[in-house]
Design an enzyme around this catalytic site. Structure first.
Site, PDB file in Angstrom:
ATOM      1  CD  GLU A 297      38.592  31.189  43.379  1.00  0.00           C
ATOM      2  OE1 GLU A 297      39.234  30.974  43.845  1.00  0.00           O
ATOM      3  OE2 GLU A 297      38.667  31.192  42.142  1.00  0.00           O
TER       4      GLU A 297
ATOM      5  CG  ASP B 135      41.208  26.774  37.027  1.00  0.00           C
ATOM      6  OD1 ASP B 135      41.819  27.805  36.082  1.00  0.00           O
ATOM      7  OD2 ASP B 135      40.306  27.072  37.800  1.00  0.00           O
ATOM      8  CB  SER B 136      44.627  28.791  38.721  1.00  0.00           C
ATOM      9  OG  SER B 136      43.534  29.357  38.628  1.00  0.00           O
TER      10      SER B 136
ATOM     11  CB  CYS C   1      38.958  34.250  32.890  1.00  0.00           C
ATOM     12  SG  CYS C   1      39.303  33.666  34.432  1.00  0.00           S
ATOM     13  CB  THR C   2      37.882  28.675  33.026  1.00  0.00           C
ATOM     14  OG1 THR C   2      38.822  28.759  34.035  1.00  0.00           O
ATOM     15  CG2 THR C   2      38.202  28.236  31.836  1.00  0.00           C
ATOM     16  CG  HIS C   3      37.302  32.160  38.068  1.00  0.00           C
ATOM     17  ND1 HIS C   3      38.415  31.630  37.524  1.00  0.00           N
ATOM     18  CD2 HIS C   3      37.250  32.217  39.335  1.00  0.00           C
ATOM     19  CE1 HIS C   3      39.102  31.327  38.812  1.00  0.00           C
ATOM     20  NE2 HIS C   3      38.408  31.407  39.805  1.00  0.00           N
TER      21      HIS C   3
ATOM     22  CE1 TYR D 183      48.503  27.957  38.909  1.00  0.00           C
ATOM     23  CE2 TYR D 183      47.954  27.287  36.887  1.00  0.00           C
ATOM     24  CZ  TYR D 183      48.443  26.889  38.065  1.00  0.00           C
ATOM     25  OH  TYR D 183      48.799  25.633  38.468  1.00  0.00           O
TER      26      TYR D 183
ATOM     27  CB  CYS E 231      43.422  27.484  33.572  1.00  0.00           C
ATOM     28  SG  CYS E 231      44.287  28.922  34.186  1.00  0.00           S
TER      29      CYS E 231
END
Ligand code: DGL
Length: 278
Positions: free
Chosen positions: A161, A16-17, A193-195, A48, A80
């Site tokens: 984050e 991932d980024s 988005c994986t967040h 990214y 990602c």
């Protein structure tokens, strides 16, 4: 092409980024506890989501080379959405016939279109993912009757984050984004988005728990399981310890890992780009 044929080890390579893809790694670890994971978070180039597709392709290819040739991974998961949108085709074609390469977008598309109760879906993601039109194109082609509305939500990944979720800041930011008129009458929201699994409950609450929320973590883990079994690659006993690399290491990343991956993990600094950048 022979240089793309390493002997597979027992590792599943995931990248991932940054550390958001740990939500996918966490779901894989839970579903496939025997598998040994090698995770690479490209924190030196985070985010990214506002980079050009060309640049993301360069990073993704370099990381995949590392995972295949140095870690000898038996499968690659692009954890990602932004990298999946920009670089999946390139990676799939470049490494064809070596190991399976799995992106986070296709399993999500499959899950949404399989649900006939969904007539209209919302999509939230980074600017680069939305601008790529990947979700929009796949939904239109695979299920023309499905209506959709897509919105770039660039503040969300950095907000999460930094630990801002389930609080009044995230509520205010989400309120602003999710009030987008295009999202009127949606039956489901795709967290592209994986967040975003971290704010799944807040998004559900905004819609009074009346819509379905899709995130990539579990569907991607299920897809990986299916592929490993089909290709006879699944580990039948514990294959080894998980390892987690990042291309830049700060205290903030170390602290945040715990919100994305439930187990106790230690990030290792791997300056993959140092030689190339100097
Ligand atoms: N986790 C990345 C994704 O799924 C977004 C974060 C970033 O902008 O780097 O798109």
């Amino acid at each position: 092409m022979t240089e793309h044929k390493p002997k597979p080890s027992d590792y599943i390579g995931i990248f991932d980024s940054g550390i958001g893809g740990l939500t996918v790694a966490d779901a894989i670890h839970r579903l496939l506890p025997n598998e040994a994971l090698v995770y690479f978070g490209d924190t030196a180039h985070l985010p990214y989501g506002d980079k050009s597709p060309e640049l993301i392709r360069t990073y993704a290819k370099e990381i995949t080379n590392f995972l295949l040739h140095e870690k000898k991974c038996k499968a690659i998961v692009i954890a990602c959405n932004t990298a999946s949108a920009a670089a999946y085709e390139l990676l799939r074609d470049t490494f064809k016939g070596t190991v399976p390469v799995i992106n986070v977008i296709d399993p999500m598309i499959e899950a949404v279109i399989a649900d006939d109760t969904i007539k209209k879906v919302g999509i939230i993601a980074t600017k680069t993912t939305i601008a790529s039109g990947t979700y929009q194109e796949k939904f239109s082609r695979r299920k023309p009757s499905l209506k959709f509305a897509a919105l770039a939500t660039p503040l969300l990944a950095s907000m999460i984050e930094e630990g801002f979720y389930n609080n009044n800041i995230s509520t205010a930011v989400l309120q602003k984004y999710l009030s987008f008129p295009g999202f009127n009458h949606i039956d489901a929201m795709v967290l592209a988005c994986t967040h975003y699994p971290l704010i799944k409950n807040e998004i559900a609450a905004f819609f009074h728990d009346k819509i379905k929320i899709f995130d990539s973590a579990v569907v991607v883990a299920q897809k990986l399981k299916w592929i490993l079994e089909k290709e006879n690659l699944a580990a039948d006993e514990k294959a080894g310890e998980n390892v987690f690399y990042v291309s830049d290491l700060t205290d903030s990343f170390e602290k945040s890992t715990r919100i994305f991956f439930k187990g106790n993990i230690q990030l290792k600094h791997l300056p993959l780009w140092e030689k190339k950048d100097s």
